[in-house]
Scaffold this motif. Structure first.
Motif, short mmCIF file in Angstrom:
data_model
loop_
_atom_site.label_atom_id
_atom_site.label_comp_id
_atom_site.label_asym_id
_atom_site.label_seq_id
_atom_site.Cartn_x
_atom_site.Cartn_y
_atom_site.Cartn_z
N PHE B 292 -14.04 0.07 6.73
CA PHE B 292 -13.21 0.81 7.86
C PHE B 292 -13.73 0.34 9.08
N VAL B 346 -9.09 -0.36 6.39
CA VAL B 346 -8.60 0.38 7.53
C VAL B 346 -9.05 -0.12 8.65
N LEU B 348 -8.73 0.43 12.90
CA LEU B 348 -8.35 1.51 14.07
C LEU B 348 -8.64 0.88 15.42
N THR B 367 -4.35 -1.27 6.38
CA THR B 367 -3.65 -0.42 7.06
C THR B 367 -4.24 -0.60 8.21
N ILE B 369 -4.15 0.93 12.42
CA ILE B 369 -3.93 2.16 13.22
C ILE B 369 -4.11 1.84 14.43
N VAL B 371 -4.26 2.82 18.89
CA VAL B 371 -4.04 3.81 20.02
C VAL B 371 -3.72 2.96 20.97
N ALA B 383 0.95 -2.37 13.67
CA ALA B 383 0.32 -1.06 13.18
C ALA B 383 1.09 -0.55 12.46
N LEU B 385 0.56 2.91 12.03
CA LEU B 385 0.60 4.24 12.64
C LEU B 385 0.16 3.95 14.01
N THR B 386 0.77 4.23 14.89
CA THR B 386 0.62 4.02 16.50
C THR B 386 0.59 5.18 16.94
#
Ligand SMILES: Cc1cc2nc3c(=O)[nH]c(=O)nc-3n(C[C@H](O)[C@H](O)[C@H](O)COP(=O)(O)OP(=O)(O)OC[C@H]3O[C@@H](n4cnc5c(N)ncnc54)[C@H](O)[C@@H]3O)c2cc1C
Lengths: 268, 425
Positions: B292, B346, B348, B367, B369, B371, B383, B385-386
Motif C-alpha cells: 500500500f 493499492v 493512492l 487499485t 485512487i 486526489v 484511477a 476512484l478519483t
C-alpha cells in the motif's frame, strides 16, 4: 554493533556460527563472483557473534570469487575438496556433525548449477537439526533458543523461535553484505581438507541447457461469435474510467477514500 | 390456392440490410422451430440472406438467435454449460498441496491444479486430483479449479494450521501418503509456503524433487536452474515444485471436489514455534515490495501533514519525480520509469498529474485512487476512484477520520448531534 540482548546472551559463551558459501555467477556477464545471498549470510553471521564465523565450501574452486568472502574480514575458509559433480550434502553433514556449532547459515538458492534450494533442508535433515527458511535477522538468543525474523512476501516479517543448533537460509531481504577488501582477501588462508564425497548419481543422466525463453501467457478470448472474439482481440484496452467524485464536502470525499482503503483491506 | 411460394421483396431487402431500422425486429420474429423430439431445428434455407447478385451470405452476428446459442450473459451461460468431469473409482491420486494465501486460490495454485489434471489424464488408469488444503479455506469453488477430491483440515488436535507450522503439515502429508500413496506430489514453488513445505517433503521422502519446474509431462521435466540461466532436463520425479504458469488452469470441465476422509495423525510437538507477525514499520519496506503506497506529487504543499497521513494509514511513502527533484522526498522513494517500478495492490496518488513516465511505474498496481484538482489529467483516467479536491483539505479530513476510528469519537463537532456523540464515547 551487536544488539544489546544478543551481546548479553553471548557474554558467557560466544555463539559459534558457520556460513556455507558457494561460487556465484554474474547474471549478465556470467563471470564468477561472490554469491549475493551467501554474502548476506556471511554478513548476518559477522553481525551475530564477536567470534569470527567459519566459512565452508565444498568443491575444488580456488579462485578470486571464493577469496572475496575472506575480504569481508575473515581469516580463513575451509574447502572440502571434492569433484565439481560430487554430492555436497553428505560431505557437509559429515563435516558439520563434528563441529561445535550453534547456527549454520546458507543462501536460499545457489546462483549456478541446479539452484534448487534443497541443500539446507537436506543438510538439516541429515544432522537432525531444525531448518528455518528465509530469515532476515536473529533478534535474540536466550536459554538455548533463538528468536529469528522470517521474511514474508510484501516486506512483511514473522517472528519464530527455534532451539539451537539450527540451520537457516538467509533471505535476499536481509542486510546487504559489506564491501570485500582485496588485500585481506588475498592474504586470507584457504584450508583444504580431503573429504570422501560421492559423485551425485541422481544427477548423472540429467542434461543442462541454456535457459530457453518461456512463452508469455496471452489472454485468449474464448466463446462468443467470431465477431465478438475479433473485437476482444483487437480492442484497445481502455482506461476503465473509474468513478470520479466531484461533488460533496471534503469530509465526504475523504470518507469515500477511506471506505475504499478499508474495503481493500489495507487499512484496519 | 396455388402452392407457389410468393416472395416478399421488401422483407428480403430488410433481411439483407443489417442497418435497416426494422432489421432486428424482423430477425427476432423468426423463431427457431422445435422438432418432434424437442430438439431445436434450424432451417438452413432461412439462415442468412441472399444478396442481390443471388449469392448467399451468412450473418454470424445472428441477432434473431437462430442456429447459435445466444450469449447475452456469457459468464453465466458458460458456467452452466461446463460439463461435470467425474472420476468414480480412482486407481491412484495426484496430490496437490495448495498455498491458499489468505484462504483463497492464488493463480499459481490454479496453474498447479491445471498441471495436476494433465498428469492425471496422462495416466493409463483413472487417477483423481487430490487437492490438499491445510489451514483456513475461504475458497468455495475448488471443483471449478480442477479438484476431484479434497482433503481440508483447518486444525490438528486443536492446533490451528494457520501461521507457520511446517512440521504439523508434514505429519498430515505423511498420513495422506500412508493412506493414498499419490502418484505425484505437486507444490507451487512460491514464497507463500509451497517452496518450504515441498522442500521438506522431498527431503523427508528421499526424493530428488524437481524445483522451479516449468514444463512437465509424464516422462520429462524441465527445471530452471540457478539465476534463471540454465534449464535442466530430467525424468519426472514424484515430488515437483512448480514455477508459476507451468500449465494452463482448467477450463473445459467442472470437477467434483468430493471430500475425502483422513484420520488425523498422532500429535507431535513442533520444534519451530510461530510467535506471530511482526509489525513492520511501513517506511522501512522497500518501495517495490510495498503493498500500500501513498504517493505525493507536485500538488502536495504540506509535507509534514503528508508524512503524518502516511503514518496513520500505515502506508509506504512514494513520490513523483518532481517532488523528489524539489528535494521533498529522497530519491529511493521515486515511483516511475527512472525510479522504482512498484507492485502495490493499492496506490493512492495525491497531486500527481500522471505523466507517462510515472504511469509506467504503477502499471502493475491493482487499485489506484487519485486526489487531484484537475479532472482532466491522465491520472484520473488511470484511477479506479478519483476525488477532485485540494490535497491539503483531504489530508486533514483523513487525519480526522483516522483519529475517530481509533478513539471511536466523532470530531465533527458543529454538525454532530451532541447526545449521540456522548453515547458513542
Ligand atoms: C526521461 C524522463 C524520466 C522521467 N521519469 C520519471 C519518473 O520515474 N517518475 C516520475 O514521477 N516522473 C518522471 N518524469 C517526470 C514526468 O514527466 C513528470 O514531469 C512528473 O511525473 C510530474 O510530476 P507531478 O505529477 O508530481 O507534477 P505535475 O505534473 O506538476 O502535476 C501536479 C498535479 O497536482 C495537481 N495539483 C496541484 N495542486 C493541487 C492541490 N492543492 N491539491 C490536489 N492536486 C493538486 C495538479 O492538478 C496536477 O495534476 C520523467 C521525465 C523524463 C523526461
Amino acid at each position: 554493533m551487536l544488539p544489546e540482548s544478543l551481546s548479553k546472551a553471548v557474554a558467557g559463551q560466544p555463539l559459534k556460527i558457520a556460513a556455507l558459501v558457494s561460487v556465484g555467477q554474474h547474471p549478465l556477464s556470467r563471470r564468477e563472483r561472490q554469491a549475493d545471498q551467501d554474502s548476506r549470510a556471511v554478513e548476518l553471521a559477522l553481525s551475530l557473534s564477536p567470534q569470527l564465523p567459519s566459512l565452508i565450501h565444498v568443491g575444488s574452486a580456488q579462485n578470486n570469487a571464493l577469496r572475496a568472502y575472506l575480504g569481508m574480514g575473515l581469516n580463513s575458509l575451509t574447502v572440502l575438496n571434492a569433484d565439481p559433480d560430487a554430492d555436497a550434502v553428505p560431505a557437509l553433514a559429515d563435516y558439520l556433525r563434528d563441529q561445535p556449532l550453534d547456527i549454520v547459515l546458507t543462501g536460499v538458492r545457489a546462483e549456478c548449477g541446479e539452484g534448487s534450494g534443497l541443500l539446507p533442508y537436506a543438510v538439516a535433515s541429515q544432522l537432525g537439526w531444525p531448518m528455518v527458511p528465509r530469515i532476515v535477522s536473529v533478534v535474540s538468543i536466550a536459554d538455548g533458543h533463538a528468536d529469528v525474523w522470517q521474511a514474508l512476501p510484501r516486506g512483511q516479517r514473522r517472528a519464530l523461535r527455534v532451539p539451537l543448533p539450527f540451520v537457516a537460509s538467509v533471505d535476499p531481504a536481509a542486510d546487504p553484505a559489506r564491501q570485500s577488501a582485496f588485500g585481506p582477501a588475498q592474504r586470507g588462508n584457504i584450508d583444504f581438507r580431503p573429504c570422501a564425497a560421492e559423485p551425485d548419481q541422481a544427477r548423472a543422466d540429467w542434461e543442462q541447457h541454456p535457459a530457453k525463453p518461456r512463452p508469455k501467457r496471452l489472454a485468449v478470448a474464448k466463446g462468443g461469435t467470431a465477431a465478438e472474439r475479433m473485437k476482444a482481440a483487437t480492442a484497445k484496452p481502455q482506461g476503465q474510467g473509474g468513478q470520479v467524485m466531484t461533488e460533496g464536502t471534503d469530509r465526504e470525499k475523504a470518507e469515500a477514500i477511506l471506505a475504499r482503503l478499508v474495503a481493500e483491506g489495507v487499512v484496519r | 390456392m396455388s402452392l407457389r411460394i410468393r416472395r416478399n421483396p421488401r422483407l428480403e431487402r430488410i433481411r439483407r440490410n443489417r442497418l435497416h431500422p426494422e432489421y432486428t425486429a424482423l430477425m427476432a420474429a423468426t423463431v427457431p422451430a422445435i422438432g418432434p423430439t424437442g430438439l431445436r431445428r434450424i432451417n438452413p434455407h432461412q439462415t442468412g440472406f441472399v444478396m442481390v447478385q443471388g449469392r448467399k451470405r451468412l450473418n454470424r452476428l445472428n441477432p434473431g438467435g437462430v442456429g447459435f446459442a445466444t450469449s447475452s450473459q456469457p459468464g453465466q451461460a458458460q458456467a452452466k454449460e461446463k460439463p461435470l468431469h467425474s472420476v468414480t473409482d480412482p486407481r491412484g491420486y495426484v496430490a496437490v498441496v495448495m498455498d491458499l494465501p489468505g484462504g483463497r486460490l492464488s493463480s499459481h495454485d490454479r496453474d498447479v491444479l491445471g498441471l495436476a489434471q494433465q498428469l492425471a489424464q496422462a495416466k493409463d488408469d483413472p487417477h483423481a486430483v487430490l487437492a490438499i488444503a491445510l489451514g483456513d479455506v475461504r475458497e468455495t469453488d475448488l471443483g471449478g479449479a480442477g479438484a476431484d477430491r479434497v482433503i481440508q483440515l483447518s486444525q490438528l488436535h486443536t492446533e490451528p494450521l494457520t501461521g507457520y507450522c511446517p512440521e504439523l503439515k508434514l505429519s498430515i502429508l505423511t498420513e495422506i501418503e500412508k493412506h493414498y500413496q499419490p502418484a505425484y506430489w505437486l507444490f507451487p514453488d512460491s514464497i507463500d509456503g509451497g517452496a518450504d513445505l515441498g522442500s521438506r517433503w522431498a527431503v523427508q521422502q528421499h526424493e530428488r524433487a524437481a524445483v522451479q519446474a516449468w514444463q512437465v509431462n509424464k516422462e520429462n521435466t524441465v527445471c530452471r536452474g540457478g539465476s534463471q540461466l540454465t534449464d535442466w532436463h530430467r525424468p519426472t520425479p514424484r515430488v515437483l515444485l512448480l514455477a508459476p504458469e507451468c500449465a494452463a488452469p482448467v477450463e473445459e470441465y467442472r470437477y467434483e471436489a468430493l471430500p475425502l476422509e483422513l484420520t488425523p495423525p498422532e500429535p507431535i510437538s513442533a520444534t519451530i514455534e510461530d510467535r506471530g507477525p511482526v509489525s513492520v514499520d511501513p517506511s522501512q519496506i522497500a518501495l517495490s515490495e510495498a503493498e500500500f503506497i501513498l504517493a505525493a506529487g507536485n500538488g502536495v504543499r504540506n509535507w509534514d501533514q503528508f508524512h503524518q497521513v502516511a503514518t496513520v494509514l500505515g502506508a509506504t511513502e512514494g513520490a513523483s519525480r518532481v517532488a523528489v527533484d524539489d528535494g521533498y522526498m529522497p530519491r529511493h522513494r521515486q515511483v516511475g520509469a527512472s525510479g522504482t517500478w512498484v507492485s502495490a495492490r493499492v496506490y493512492l496518488a495525491v497531486g500527481i498529474s500522471g505523466a507517462i513516465q510515472h504511469l509506467q511505474g504503477i502499471g502493475q498496481c491493482e487499485t489506484v485512487i487519485a486526489v487531484n484538482l484537475d479532472a482532466g489529467c491522465d491520472m484520473v483516467r488511470r484511477a479506479d476512484l478519483t476525488v477532485i479536491a485540494d490535497s491539503e483539505a483531504v489530508f486533514a479530513e483523513l487525519l480526522n477520520l483516522m483519529t475517530e476510528r481509533q478513539t471511536g469519537v466523532s470530531h465533527q463537532s458543529d454538525t454532530a448531534d451532541e447526545g449521540e456523540a456522548r453515547h458513542v464515547a
